[in-house]
Design a protein around this motif. Structure first.
Motif, PDB file in Angstrom:
ATOM      1  N   UNK A  17      19.279  -2.097 -28.508  1.00 23.81           N
ATOM      2  CA  UNK A  17      20.384  -1.136 -28.515  1.00 23.81           C
ATOM      3  C   UNK A  17      20.831  -0.859 -29.938  1.00 23.81           C
ATOM      4  N   UNK A  18      20.941  -1.948 -30.749  1.00 28.97           N
ATOM      5  CA  UNK A  18      21.347  -1.763 -32.130  1.00 28.97           C
ATOM      6  C   UNK A  18      20.291  -1.018 -32.930  1.00 28.97           C
ATOM      7  N   UNK A  19      19.019  -1.200 -32.562  1.00 22.13           N
ATOM      8  CA  UNK A  19      17.960  -0.496 -33.287  1.00 22.13           C
ATOM      9  C   UNK A  19      17.795   0.934 -32.800  1.00 22.13           C
ATOM     10  N   UNK A  20      18.638   1.345 -31.825  1.00 22.74           N
ATOM     11  CA  UNK A  20      18.605   2.724 -31.365  1.00 22.74           C
ATOM     12  C   UNK A  20      17.527   3.026 -30.358  1.00 22.74           C
ATOM     13  N   UNK A  21      16.856   1.995 -29.802  1.00 19.29           N
ATOM     14  CA  UNK A  21      15.760   2.236 -28.871  1.00 19.29           C
ATOM     15  C   UNK A  21      16.230   2.322 -27.427  1.00 19.29           C
ATOM     16  N   UNK A  22      17.484   1.919 -27.165  1.00 16.53           N
ATOM     17  CA  UNK A  22      18.011   2.005 -25.806  1.00 16.53           C
ATOM     18  C   UNK A  22      19.263   2.872 -25.819  1.00 16.53           C
ATOM     19  N   UNK A  23      19.145   4.132 -25.414  1.00 16.95           N
ATOM     20  CA  UNK A  23      20.339   4.991 -25.377  1.00 16.95           C
ATOM     21  C   UNK A  23      21.337   4.483 -24.345  1.00 16.95           C
ATOM     22  N   UNK A  24      22.612   4.678 -24.636  1.00 13.76           N
ATOM     23  CA  UNK A  24      23.662   4.260 -23.707  1.00 13.76           C
ATOM     24  C   UNK A  24      23.510   4.981 -22.375  1.00 13.76           C
ATOM     25  N   UNK A  25      23.058   6.240 -22.414  1.00 19.02           N
ATOM     26  CA  UNK A  25      22.886   7.001 -21.174  1.00 19.02           C
ATOM     27  C   UNK A  25      21.889   6.325 -20.241  1.00 19.02           C
ATOM     28  N   UNK A  26      20.860   5.687 -20.805  1.00 20.02           N
ATOM     29  CA  UNK A  26      19.869   4.987 -19.982  1.00 20.02           C
ATOM     30  C   UNK A  26      20.513   3.801 -19.275  1.00 20.02           C
ATOM     31  N   UNK A  27      21.397   3.099 -19.983  1.00 17.76           N
ATOM     32  CA  UNK A  27      22.083   1.961 -19.372  1.00 17.76           C
ATOM     33  C   UNK A  27      23.001   2.431 -18.242  1.00 17.76           C
ATOM     34  N   UNK A  28      23.714   3.530 -18.471  1.00 13.36           N
ATOM     35  CA  UNK A  28      24.608   4.069 -17.438  1.00 13.36           C
ATOM     36  C   UNK A  28      23.806   4.469 -16.211  1.00 13.36           C
ATOM     37  N   UNK A  29      22.643   5.088 -16.413  1.00 15.07           N
ATOM     38  CA  UNK A  29      21.824   5.510 -15.277  1.00 15.07           C
ATOM     39  C   UNK A  29      21.224   4.317 -14.549  1.00 15.07           C
ATOM     40  N   UNK A  30      20.891   3.257 -15.290  1.00 15.70           N
ATOM     41  CA  UNK A  30      20.392   2.044 -14.650  1.00 15.70           C
ATOM     42  C   UNK A  30      21.458   1.432 -13.759  1.00 15.70           C
ATOM     43  N   UNK A  31      22.703   1.436 -14.217  1.00 10.18           N
ATOM     44  CA  UNK A  31      23.802   0.923 -13.401  1.00 10.18           C
ATOM     45  C   UNK A  31      23.978   1.767 -12.136  1.00 10.18           C
ATOM     46  N   UNK A  34      21.235   0.931  -9.705  1.00  9.97           N
ATOM     47  CA  UNK A  34      21.484  -0.385  -9.130  1.00  9.97           C
ATOM     48  C   UNK A  34      22.595  -0.317  -8.083  1.00  9.97           C
ATOM     49  N   UNK A  35      23.579   0.552  -8.290  1.00 15.24           N
ATOM     50  CA  UNK A  35      24.678   0.671  -7.329  1.00 15.24           C
ATOM     51  C   UNK A  35      24.226   1.362  -6.050  1.00 15.24           C
ATOM     52  N   UNK A  36      23.452   2.448  -6.191  1.00  7.81           N
ATOM     53  CA  UNK A  36      23.077   3.250  -5.028  1.00  7.81           C
ATOM     54  C   UNK A  36      21.725   2.850  -4.439  1.00  7.81           C
TER      55      UNK A  36
END
Length: 314
Positions: A17-31, A34-36
């Motif tokens: 994440x710090x190196x910029x390889x994991x966008x925050x949007x990807x984490x939000x979509x993963x959540x 996982x919810x649905x």
């Protein structure tokens, strides 16, 4: 896979994440997935296309080197690694959301800390009412009150240990900003056994020849000069004693008959045993109280306090 997990948990290795390889949007979509437990329902909930969600999750898994979801014809389910990942990400997103909200509240002066220097806090005085109103209006601000002389308060202000100080007079300091906040009529405090104690008021002529008790700090220097100005040329000449005590001890000495002292009228709002407070009928000037702060202090909490003081003064 184990080597990849060790890389992700290595404290000396910068996170993806710090190196910029994991966008925050990807984490939000993963959540959301996982919810649905469905790419389709997650996409609808987020207002994006299903293909966008699928592509982002696939790219996330490739970046991490971890399979987060098992796909089948009935939908998706979390792998064990995915379950642990989602738990940690969910907590991190909550912390990030709290950090963003806290920063926004601090920018508005609704949370944080405000350090105030005062010469004294007398019940029902303007300053006490100001601080009381401020606490009611901004309950998220932690107030730290420090009592001391004006000299001590300015020193603490310059050192960055105070945000604002309320002092007697109108200080002209090249490195600080100041503003007149309120005024009070001048009164004399004397023992209730003093010959003048039975009067409704006194004049400066009545006070000629008195022994005045003056504190070295706080309003002391201004009071000393004011006494000399008002009683210049009168006989008998006044005696001025510098007493290095706090306000309560000073008034106790007055009550015991050591001498008289001058104060703002707010002092009379808090009765003191054996002490009378009398207005000075021919005193033309009220006591001025000012706020002092650093020009470099951009605190919204400070600005809100100054705005409230202006509102209460009107």
């Amino acid at each position: 896979m184990r080597r990849r997990l060790r890389e992700l948990s290595d404290p000396d290795e910068p996170s993806l994440l710090l190196r910029g390889r994991v966008p925050l949007a990807s984490l939000i979509q993963a959540l959301a997935v996982a919810e649905h437990l469905s790419f389709y329902r997650a996409a609808n909930a987020l207002g994006v296309s299903q293909s966008s969600v699928s592509a982002r999750i696939k790219a996330l898994e490739e970046d991490l080197g971890i399979l987060l979801f098992e796909r089948n014809t009935r939908g998706v389910r979390l792998t064990e690694a995915g379950r642990l990942f989602v738990e940690r990400v969910s907590a991190g997103v909550e912390h990030l959301d709290h950090a963003v909200k806290s920063a926004g509240m601090a920018a508005l002066g609704e949370c944080g800390r405000l350090r105030i220097g005062v010469y004294g806090l007398i019940p029902h005085s303007f300053l006490a009412n100001l601080i009381g109103r401020y606490r009611d209006d901004y309950p998220g601000i932690d107030l730290e009150i420090a009592e001391g002389t004006a000299r001590e308060a300015i020193t603490q202000l310059r050192a960055g240990h105070l945000d604002i100080a309320f002092v007697v007079g109108t200080p002209d300091l090249p490195d600080c900003r100041s503003r007149r906040v309120w005024t009070e009529p001048l009164v004399v405090a004397l023992s209730d056994r003093h010959p003048l104690a039975g009067q409704e008021h006194v004049t400066w002529a009545d006070l000629a020849g008195e022994t005045f008790l003056v504190r070295p700090g706080g309003p002391g220097p201004q009071v000393h000069d004011h006494i000399l100005l008002r009683l210049a040329g009168r006989w008998p000449a006044p005696t001025i004693l510098r007493i290095g005590v706090e306000r309560a001890s000073l008034l106790s000495m007055v009550g015991q008959g050591f001498g008289v002292t001058l104060l703002g009228s707010a002092s009379s709002l808090s009765p003191v045993a054996d002490v009378r407070f009398l207005p000075i009928a021919d005193e033309p000037e009220p006591v001025v109280f000012s706020a002092v702060w650093s020009p470099f202090n951009q605190s919204a909490a400070l600005r809100n306090l100054l705005d409230l003081a202006d509102e209460m003064r009107r």
